[in-house]
Design a protein around this motif. Structure first.
Motif, mmCIF file in Angstrom:
data_model
loop_
_atom_site.group_PDB
_atom_site.id
_atom_site.type_symbol
_atom_site.label_atom_id
_atom_site.label_comp_id
_atom_site.label_asym_id
_atom_site.label_seq_id
_atom_site.Cartn_x
_atom_site.Cartn_y
_atom_site.Cartn_z
ATOM 1 N N THR A 34 38.265 71.166 51.943
ATOM 2 C CA THR A 34 39.120 70.113 51.706
ATOM 3 C C THR A 34 39.674 69.592 52.872
ATOM 4 O OG1 THR A 34 39.953 71.091 49.543
ATOM 5 C CG2 THR A 34 41.482 69.495 50.481
ATOM 6 N N ASP A 35 39.391 68.233 52.999
ATOM 7 C CA ASP A 35 40.059 67.326 54.193
ATOM 8 C C ASP A 35 41.380 66.502 53.707
ATOM 9 O OD1 ASP A 35 40.445 65.593 56.076
ATOM 10 O OD2 ASP A 35 38.640 64.421 55.768
ATOM 11 N N ILE A 36 42.425 67.219 54.457
ATOM 12 C CA ILE A 36 43.933 66.740 54.091
ATOM 13 C C ILE A 36 44.086 65.647 54.980
ATOM 14 C CG2 ILE A 36 46.161 67.176 54.132
ATOM 15 C CD1 ILE A 36 44.555 68.472 51.622
ATOM 16 N N ARG A 37 44.399 64.357 54.583
ATOM 17 C CA ARG A 37 44.701 63.439 55.451
ATOM 18 C C ARG A 37 46.123 62.881 55.270
ATOM 19 N NH1 ARG A 37 38.854 59.786 54.688
ATOM 20 N NH2 ARG A 37 37.410 61.662 55.188
ATOM 21 N N PRO A 38 47.098 63.232 56.002
ATOM 22 C CA PRO A 38 48.408 62.673 56.096
ATOM 23 C C PRO A 38 48.626 61.432 56.634
ATOM 24 C CG PRO A 38 48.342 64.946 56.783
ATOM 25 C CD PRO A 38 46.939 64.581 56.994
ATOM 26 N N GLY A 39 49.593 60.654 56.172
ATOM 27 C CA GLY A 39 50.177 59.599 56.721
ATOM 28 C C GLY A 39 51.018 60.086 57.718
ATOM 29 N N PHE A 40 52.143 59.380 57.571
ATOM 30 C CA PHE A 40 53.423 59.656 58.482
ATOM 31 C C PHE A 40 54.356 60.831 57.590
ATOM 32 C CE2 PHE A 40 53.025 55.139 59.963
ATOM 33 C CZ PHE A 40 52.532 55.434 61.081
ATOM 34 N N LYS A 50 56.791 54.776 66.766
ATOM 35 C CA LYS A 50 57.551 53.512 66.240
ATOM 36 C C LYS A 50 57.014 52.810 65.016
ATOM 37 C CE LYS A 50 59.386 52.905 70.862
ATOM 38 N NZ LYS A 50 59.589 51.940 71.871
ATOM 39 N N GLY A 51 57.832 52.251 64.074
ATOM 40 C CA GLY A 51 57.382 51.403 62.921
ATOM 41 C C GLY A 51 56.674 52.354 61.872
ATOM 42 N N MET A 52 57.320 53.641 61.677
ATOM 43 C CA MET A 52 56.695 54.442 60.710
ATOM 44 C C MET A 52 57.293 54.005 59.496
ATOM 45 S SD MET A 52 56.573 58.295 62.102
ATOM 46 C CE MET A 52 58.153 58.629 62.168
ATOM 47 N N PHE A 53 56.449 53.952 58.241
ATOM 48 C CA PHE A 53 56.873 53.921 56.818
ATOM 49 C C PHE A 53 56.397 54.938 56.011
ATOM 50 C CE2 PHE A 53 52.807 51.901 57.840
ATOM 51 C CZ PHE A 53 52.080 52.197 56.808
ATOM 52 N N TRP A 54 56.954 54.757 54.957
ATOM 53 C CA TRP A 54 56.525 55.802 53.792
ATOM 54 C C TRP A 54 56.611 57.288 54.447
ATOM 55 C CZ3 TRP A 54 51.718 53.034 51.486
ATOM 56 C CH2 TRP A 54 52.066 52.013 50.804
ATOM 57 N N VAL A 55 57.715 57.541 55.145
ATOM 58 C CA VAL A 55 57.699 58.763 55.800
ATOM 59 C C VAL A 55 57.879 59.992 54.996
ATOM 60 C CG1 VAL A 55 58.615 60.206 57.751
ATOM 61 C CG2 VAL A 55 58.402 57.653 57.866
ATOM 62 N N ALA A 56 57.072 61.110 54.846
ATOM 63 C CA ALA A 56 57.565 62.108 53.894
ATOM 64 C C ALA A 56 58.202 63.292 54.698
ATOM 65 C CB ALA A 56 56.270 62.798 53.211
ATOM 66 N N THR A 71 51.338 61.468 51.567
ATOM 67 C CA THR A 71 51.495 61.193 50.473
ATOM 68 C C THR A 71 50.728 60.437 49.837
ATOM 69 O OG1 THR A 71 53.180 59.709 50.560
ATOM 70 C CG2 THR A 71 53.901 61.931 50.701
ATOM 71 N N LYS A 72 50.185 60.587 48.397
ATOM 72 C CA LYS A 72 49.305 59.901 47.586
ATOM 73 C C LYS A 72 49.384 58.288 47.664
ATOM 74 C CE LYS A 72 49.480 63.173 43.999
ATOM 75 N NZ LYS A 72 49.759 63.707 42.589
ATOM 76 N N ARG A 73 50.410 57.804 48.061
ATOM 77 C CA ARG A 73 50.284 56.252 48.283
ATOM 78 C C ARG A 73 49.635 55.991 49.542
ATOM 79 N NH1 ARG A 73 56.611 55.019 49.467
ATOM 80 N NH2 ARG A 73 57.090 56.376 47.563
ATOM 81 N N TYR A 74 49.307 56.815 50.434
ATOM 82 C CA TYR A 74 48.544 56.422 51.494
ATOM 83 C C TYR A 74 47.108 56.152 51.430
ATOM 84 C CZ TYR A 74 52.169 56.780 55.143
ATOM 85 O OH TYR A 74 53.503 56.670 56.086
ATOM 86 N N GLN A 75 46.744 56.360 50.083
ATOM 87 C CA GLN A 75 45.240 56.146 49.688
ATOM 88 C C GLN A 75 44.981 54.419 49.722
ATOM 89 O OE1 GLN A 75 43.841 58.201 46.263
ATOM 90 N NE2 GLN A 75 41.623 57.230 46.429
ATOM 91 N N ILE A 76 46.242 53.793 49.309
ATOM 92 C CA ILE A 76 46.369 52.209 49.565
ATOM 93 C C ILE A 76 45.968 51.915 51.043
ATOM 94 C CG2 ILE A 76 47.754 50.230 49.071
ATOM 95 C CD1 ILE A 76 49.453 51.984 47.075
ATOM 96 N N ILE A 77 46.608 52.471 52.033
ATOM 97 C CA ILE A 77 46.417 52.235 53.253
ATOM 98 C C ILE A 77 44.820 52.358 53.632
ATOM 99 C CG2 ILE A 77 47.198 52.358 55.575
ATOM 100 C CD1 ILE A 77 49.180 51.008 53.796
ATOM 101 N N ALA A 78 44.360 53.595 53.166
ATOM 102 C CA ALA A 78 43.043 54.124 53.597
ATOM 103 C C ALA A 78 42.047 52.995 53.105
ATOM 104 C CB ALA A 78 42.714 55.298 52.871
ATOM 105 N N ILE A 79 42.321 52.357 51.853
ATOM 106 C CA ILE A 79 41.145 51.538 51.301
ATOM 107 C C ILE A 79 41.359 50.078 52.387
ATOM 108 C CG2 ILE A 79 40.995 49.898 49.556
ATOM 109 C CD1 ILE A 79 41.991 52.218 47.542
#
Length: 238
Positions: free
Chosen positions: A171-177, A187-193, A216-224
């Motif tokens: 399993t590859d875990i890909r965190p955002g912020f 700087k400029g972080m958003f959707w910080v978990a 978190t799951k919403r970062y899949q949008i940014i990945a796309i």
């Protein structure tokens, strides 16, 4: 379940250790600052938690510590490799340190773990890469490159499992912020978990044997978006 958690002193790794301990799992937790690991152990006096000092840059020693972890628990079911480092506008020394930890150290431990599970006939390897694996960066190209290496290495291991070892999962875990000591410089972080929320979502992804999970799951949008946006626009936005 018998779990080895590499890089458990702070942030996501520590929250994962606390989560799995609260669920009653046996753990070996590793890191360079053993005093912080002992805090986790002492918080769960009724759970079997072993503390091992590990510097993943010292690859031969780190692999020997995996042998020790296996003996301490008389077997391993899950390995989570969370050790990592990143810098903004790094010096040469910091860039090389990033490669040593995120790429060389990761490979040494992932190779040990996968070989162990293949010989055992079952097991689960988890690597914490990053949303950063999706693209380059003007601020930390070496960090993004090492995370891309991790993601592709794990992809290759999954292909190997599909061919030869169907009961070895990767399993590859890909965190955002995530609010960790390493991200304080950003700087400029958003959707910080919080690390706790990230750990809970990671644990769910591991239980589901996900191939890739964005946290978190919403970062899949940014990945796309990162896959389809041109490089010049990514440079402006990120």
């Amino acid at each position: 379940m018998k779990i080895v958690l590499i890089g458990a002193t702070t942030g996501i790794g520590r929250s994962l250790a606390e989560f799995y301990a609260s669920q009653g799992h046996e753990l070996v937790i590793t890191g360079r600052r053993t005093a912080l690991l002992e805090e986790v152990k002492n918080a769960f006096p009724n759970i079997k938690i072993n503390v091992l000092e590990m510097d993943v840059v010292k690859t031969d020693e780190a692999r020997a510590k995996m042998d020790e972890a296996e003996k301490l628990m008389n077997g391993i079911d899950l390995v989570i490799i969370n050790a990592g480092v990143g810098f903004q506008k790094a010096t040469y020394e910091q860039e090389m340190n990033t490669i040593d930890i995120n790429a060389r150290g990761f490979t040494a431990l992932a190779q040990w773990s996968y070989k162990y599970f293949a010989q055992k006939g079952s097991g689960h390897l988890v690597g914490v890469s990053s949303l950063a694996s999706q693209t380059g960066s003007a601020y930390s190209p070496e960090y993004h490159a090492t995370k891309a290496f991790m993601a592709n290495y794990m992809s290759g291991l999954r292909m190997r499992s599909a061919k030869y070892y169907p009961n070895v999962f990767v399993t590859d875990i890909r965190p955002g912020f995530v609010d960790t000591p390493m991200t304080k410089q950003n700087k400029g972080m958003f959707w910080v978990a919080t690390p706790e929320k990230a750990a809970q979502q990671i644990a769910v992804a591991i239980a589901a044997r996900k191939k890739v999970a964005y946290i978190t799951k919403r970062y899949q949008i940014i990945a796309i978006l990162l896959k389809i946006l041109p490089e010049w626009l990514i440079a402006k936005l990120f």
